[in-house]
Every structure is written in structure tokens, then in C-alpha cells.
Enzyme design. Structure first.
Site, PDB file in Angstrom:
ATOM      1  N   LYS B  76       0.869  -1.179   0.000  1.00 46.43           N
ATOM      2  CA  LYS B  76       0.000   0.000   0.000  1.00 46.43           C
ATOM      3  C   LYS B  76       0.905   1.227   0.000  1.00 46.43           C
ATOM      4  O   LYS B  76       1.919   1.251   0.710  1.00 46.43           O
ATOM      5  CB  LYS B  76      -0.881  -0.024   1.255  1.00 46.43           C
ATOM      6  CG  LYS B  76      -1.883   1.124   1.338  1.00 46.43           C
ATOM      7  CD  LYS B  76      -2.755   1.018   2.588  1.00 46.43           C
ATOM      8  CE  LYS B  76      -3.823   2.076   2.641  1.00 46.43           C
ATOM      9  NZ  LYS B  76      -4.660   1.981   3.863  1.00 46.43           N
ATOM     10  N   SER B 151      -9.684   2.034   2.907  1.00 40.96           N
ATOM     11  CA  SER B 151      -8.770   2.753   2.038  1.00 40.96           C
ATOM     12  C   SER B 151      -7.746   1.878   1.322  1.00 40.96           C
ATOM     13  O   SER B 151      -7.156   2.329   0.342  1.00 40.96           O
ATOM     14  CB  SER B 151      -8.012   3.821   2.839  1.00 40.96           C
ATOM     15  OG  SER B 151      -7.152   3.215   3.789  1.00 40.96           O
ATOM     16  N   SER B 175      -9.993  -0.190   7.110  1.00 43.07           N
ATOM     17  CA  SER B 175      -9.354  -0.024   5.795  1.00 43.07           C
ATOM     18  C   SER B 175      -8.644  -1.248   5.241  1.00 43.07           C
ATOM     19  O   SER B 175      -8.236  -1.234   4.079  1.00 43.07           O
ATOM     20  CB  SER B 175      -8.355   1.138   5.845  1.00 43.07           C
ATOM     21  OG  SER B 175      -9.034   2.359   5.730  1.00 43.07           O
TER      22      SER B 175
END
Lengths: 95, 486
Positions: B76, B151, B175
Site C-alpha cells: 500500500k 482505504s 481499511s
């Protein structure tokens, strides 16, 4: 309790966020919807409850006061939008 | 090759059936072929990736390999990786090249995992749909008109489309778990404090926690073994003996007590999501588990509490973006204050600005006790609800998300509606507990449903076994969207 446009302008200034009048007005409406949701907290009696800042109630760890970072001035300054002679450059603050 | 688990890939590398370089090339080719339709990966550096893979091959040849040596991992884009562009999904960091490694990245590198690239995400991890990214939304591999969740939407979509065998994510309010659910993959948020936050770009420091996203519970356990561990550079990192998170895999579930919170099965949940979850619970009963109804009476307050604490901490953490030391600086400005204000207005997107405003307001003079301290007190009540529930059960189960994946754009105009997407995940972060989402079937439209498993502190090894046993009896986790099969 609803926020006012003055609140929004004051907070934007504290947060260093430029916004025009239309943006401030839109922000006011959004924040008031969000604070209506947040307001649900006020119905709860928390007079006998201690605040919880860490899920495990761990205290901040201390370490010996000694230098651990190596000197990486040039590598870090290279990330700056503007630097010169080992210094960060910003607009003149004192006339 | 893309269908194989980490353990299977590791076996192939060890027996020289394939090399790490071949593996890296295979996944780079899949990314080249499929990413344009997904926008899940935003930074690639094939040269670095292949160099790391070659180093892994040398290590394997030298007989010094461990399980993850040579396995490609997508990170990420919230994790700093030295020499890699690290944007956090923001214009503010569009051209930021990290000068150091996050602890999680360094740990995976030390195990010989190969950095395959960086994944798209909601800007500064603020979002539940991946639509707040400066680099555009990620599309759900199951249907391109839908969001992947957020997210960590790029990481979850990448695993769903099999662009990588493993990915990292972070979870502040759901997330990791919510995008894992919406994309039909597995994701684990560990107990707060077991993975270091060092080098993980800060959003809400008392809630942020790193974790793995992969195809199976077994893979999650292998990744977790490498990702966590004490780190003196994170002041909230917990000093604990290292654990082997695979150690409980395979243990029988006879007598397991599953707590079902009545608040998780309320009117708000999509009916076919509830049906899939009930079918999963029935499977657990067949595996020997019993169920007991529990209650989390303050769960409804988790969203108001979260939207005080997370923005407050974010407004403080994001104060560092001033256009002076790194990141975006406005092209035109007058004095220093004007430079700050223009830089931040240009560099941050709408959702980030909104949360900075909320946070600045609740921390401002005269409001601190009424909002921040009040929220921290209710946070303790929420944690106490879980403690009471865990006196009656070993694990809590329910849906990860009240709905399956929703249409792009359908919730962007109403922040409150978007915030409610995380109703079942946020309380877990507030309490600091570990939570896991695994695929548990499909809704009527063929979209994946996620089952959430919540455990007591440090129960990751057991939680992973509960998921592993379910995956031994079902094949939901093996399903993938047809468009990416070949």
C-alpha cells in the site's frame, strides 16, 4: 449546536487551509451534517469513565537521551521544494 | 501460477521449479495486462523488483531462504520504501521518494520478499471507497462500475485480480477488512501495537495498524510472521515475545464459542449479506462450534467517536505538510502564511481538508473536553463492551460491511453516508482488537460477502485458525473474478 460561517473561517485559518467563500459555505454545510452525527455522543453519561488514549493503556516508553540518527542532511534536503547552502528556503519573514 | 498460495509458491522456489525472477516477471506481466482497467497499482519499478528477485534467487541458491524469500508483495502506498515514490494517494506527496524504509517493509525485505510495486489508496487512508485518491479511483475486479472499498482498495483489488500473491494494507477504521470483504479476499488487522507504525505515513496514530491482505488465512499467517515485531522507533510498539502465527492452524473447532452481537444483525444490513453470514455460521456449527448471542450496546457510538478521534489526530499529523521540507509547494504565493495556506489547499483533496477541519475544530480552544476527551471516554465504554462479550465467547462473528460493493460515485456527495460503511469495523479499532475478514459467499448480484472474525487481544493465531478451518470446509476464498482467469 451548529457551526457558523465565522467558525469555519476561523478553523480554516488555524488549519492553514485557503478557501474561497463558496468553499467555506459548502464546508459549513458538510461539517454541520457531520457534527449532527458526532452530537450523538453528548447523550452518554461519561462522568465516571476515564479517557482511553491507548487500547492497552500503555504509557509512553522512554529511552536514553543519546543521538541515534545519522547525519543525512543532504539526502533529506534534496526532498525540499527549495533549499540552498544546507538551508530550507521560505519567503522572507522579517523585513 | 497466480492461483497458488504463498506456501505453494515457496515450495516451487525451494524445489527450483521456478525462480523468483520468473515469479516477479509473471506478476509484472499480469499487472501490465490488467491494471489499466483497475488502477490498483500506481507505482512500478521493474528494475528494482527484478534486482530484489535476483537477490532472492541467490539467497535460495545459498540455502538461506525462509518461507517468504522470493515471494512478490505489493505495498500500500502509505508505506515508505527507500528509493520508491511514496504518495499516500495524495497530490501533496505526488513526487515524494521515501528516504527510508517503514519497519514493515524492512521486515518483509529482510525475509527476502520482493517489492512488486505500490498500490493505490484513499488519500492519506481517509475513505471507504478508494475514490479520494489523487490518482483516481480503483475499480472492483468483480465489476468495474463498483468501488473496491477503502482505504486499502488497491491492495485488495490486486489480490482479487491475482496481480500479486500478497499485499500490505493499513486499517484505521476498517481499511483492510472492508476492502477485503468488498473484493472477496482475506485481510487481517492485528492487535494495536504489534506491527510498528514507523515509516507508515500517519493518519490517526492511536488507531492505525498495518496488516496483510492475501488469498487465504494460511497466507495471512505467513505474512504476519514477517510483518510484526517490536520496534523502538514506534513509541506505541508493544514489547512481546515473537509468535508463530501458523502454530494453531488445523486445530479442531469442537466447542468453539462464537459470539453473535445482535447489533451486527440489525435492520441496516443488506438481506443477502445477512443470509451469507448466517450460512457461514451454520458451517461453523457443522465444524463443532456453538453460538451465543452477545451485545455491544455502545457500538452505534463508534462512528461519532471515530469521527472525533481520527480527524483530531489527523489534523495534528498532517500539520507537517507545510511545503517547506518535502512534498508539494504552491507555485505562487505572497508571504509565509500565504504559502502554507495555498500549498495545503492545493495539496490536499476534499475529504482530507474536511477531516483536517473537523479535527482542528474539536481540538480548538473550548471544545477539547466536549469532543476529544468525551470521545476517548466513550472509547473506553466500547472497549469494555468487547471485554464483557469475550467473557462469554472465544470469537465474535458478523458481517464485515453492511453491504456488498457499491457503485462508484454513489456515496461521494454525502460524507455521512460514506462514513456509515464502516459501522461494523470501527469499534474494533477503537478497542485495539484484532479483526479478520474472509470471503463467505456472494450476494444475489454475484458480489462477494465478507465474514468478520473479531478476537480478544493477541488472539491472531487462534483467529487465523478459525478462518483456516472454514477455508478447509468451503471454497469461497478460492473464487476469483472470471475476467482475470487468463
Amino acid at each position: 449546536m451548529a457551526l457558523t460561517l465565522d467558525d469555519v473561517r476561523r478553523v480554516a485559518q488555524l488549519a492553514r487551509l485557503r478557501q474561497n467563500d463558496a468553499q467555506a459555505q459548502a464546508m459549513l454545510e458538510e461539517l454541520n451534517r457531520i457534527f449532527a452525527l458526532i452530537g450523538e455522543m453528548q447523550a452518554v453519561d461519561t462522568s465516571a469513565v476515564a479517557a482511553m488514549s491507548h487500547p492497552r493503556d500503555v504509557a509512553q516508553r522512554l529511552r536514553p537521551d543519546r543521538v541515534t540518527e545519522t547525519d543525512r542532511r543532504d539526502a533529506l534536503l534534496a526532498l525540499a521544494p527549495l533549499s540552498e547552502a544546507g538551508l530550507y528556503l521560505v519567503p522572507k519573514v522579517i523585513e | 501460477m497466480f492461483q497458488l498460495t504463498i506456501a505453494e509458491l515457496s515450495q516451487r522456489l525451494a524445489s527450483r521449479q521456478c525462480s523468483s525472477v520468473e515469479l516477479a516477471r509473471h506478476f509484472l506481466e499480469r499487472i501490465a495486462r490488467f491494471n489499466a482497467g483497475l488502477n490498483a497499482v500506481i507505482t512500478l519499478d521493474a528494475q528494482r523488483t527484478l534486482a530484489a528477485a535476483a537477490a532472492a534467487d541467490a539467497r535460495i541458491a545459498a540455502g538461506k531462504a525462509v518461507t517468504l524469500t522470493g515471494i512478490p508483495v505489493l505495498h500500500k502506498d502509505i508505506f515508505c520504501a527507500r528509493g520508491w515514490r511514496t504518495t499516500c494517494g495524495s497530490r501533496m506527496l505526488e513526487n515524494f521518494v521515501a528516504p527510508y524504509d517503514a519497519h514493515v517493509v524492512a521486515r518483509l525485505d529482510a525475509a527476502g520478499a520482493v517489492n512488486l510495486g505500490k498500490t493505490n489508496m484513499d488519500e492519506f487512508a481517509m475513505g471507504s471507497s478508494n475514490e479520494s485518491s489523487y490518482f483516481g479511483p480503483v475499480r472492483n475486479p468483480w465489476r468495474a462500475s463498483l468501488v473496491p472499498g477503502g482505504s486499502s482498495g488497491g491492495s485488495a483489488a490486486s489480490i482479487a485480480a491475482r496481480l500479486a500473491p500478497a499485499a500490505t494494507g493499513t486499517d484505521t477504521g476498517g481499511s483492510i477488512r472492508q476492502p477485503a470483504a468488498l473484493c472477496g479476499v482475506c485481510g487481517l488487522k492485528p492487535t494495536y501495537g504489534i506491527a510498528s507504525r514507523y515509516g507508515m505515513i500517519a493518519f490517526a496514530s492511536s488507531l492505525d495498524q498495518a496488516g496483510p491482505i492475501a488469498k487465504s488465512a494460511h497466507d495471512l499467517a505467513l505474512l504476519l510472521n514477517a510483518m510484526v515485531g517490536f520496534d523502538a522507533r514506534d513509541s506505541t510498539s508493544l514489547e512481546r515475545e515473537p509468535e508463530d502465527y501458523t502454530r494453531a492452524l488445523g486445530q479442531p473447532l469442537q466447542g468453539l464459542r462464537i459470539g453473535l452481537p445482535k447489533e451486527f444483525f440489525s435492520a441496516g444490513v443488506q438481506p443477502d449479506v445477512a443470509r451469507a453470514i448466517e450460512a457461514a455460521i451454520a458451517e461453523y456449527r457443522r465444524l463443532g462450534a456453538n453460538t451465543v448471542e452477545v451485545s455491544l450496546p455502545n457500538m452505534g457510538l463508534s462512528i461519532p467517536v471515530y469521527y472525533v478521534l481520527a480527524p483530531a489526530e489527523a489534523s495534528s499529523n498532517l500539520a507537517r505538510y507545510d511545503g517547506v521540507r518535502y512534498g508539494h509547494r504552491a507555485a505562487e504565493f505572497g508571504d509565509l502564511t500565504d504559502m502554507y495556506e495555498r500549498t495545503r489547499a492545493e495539496g490536499f483533496g476534499a475529504e482530507v481538508r474536511r477531516r483536517i477541519m473537523i479535527g482542528t475544530y474539536v481540538l480548538s480552544h473550548g471544545y477539547y473536553d466536549a469532543y476529544y476527551i468525551k470521545a476517548q471516554k466513550i472509547r473506553r465504554l466500547i472497549a469494555a463492551d468487547f471485554a464483557a462479550a469475550f467473557r462469554r465467547c472465544d470469537v465474535i462473528m458478523g458481517p464485515t460491511s453492511p453491504t456488498t460493493a457499491f457503485e462508484l460515485g454513489s456515496r461521494t456527495s454525502d460524507p455521512v453516508q460514506m462514513y456509515l460503511s464502516d459501522i461494523y469495523t470501527i469499534a474494533v479499532n477503537l478497542a485495539g482488537l484484532p479483526g479478520l475478514s474472509i470471503p463467505a459467499g456472494f450476494d444475489a448480484a454475484g458480489l462477494p460477502v465478507g465474514l468478520q472474525l473479531i478476537g480478544d487481544y493477541f488472539s491472531e493465531a487462534r483467529l487465523l485458525n478459525y478462518a483456516h478451518r472454514f477455508q478447509g470446509a468451503t471454497d469461497w476464498h478460492g473464487r476469483m473474478p472470471q475476467a482475470f482467469v487468463e
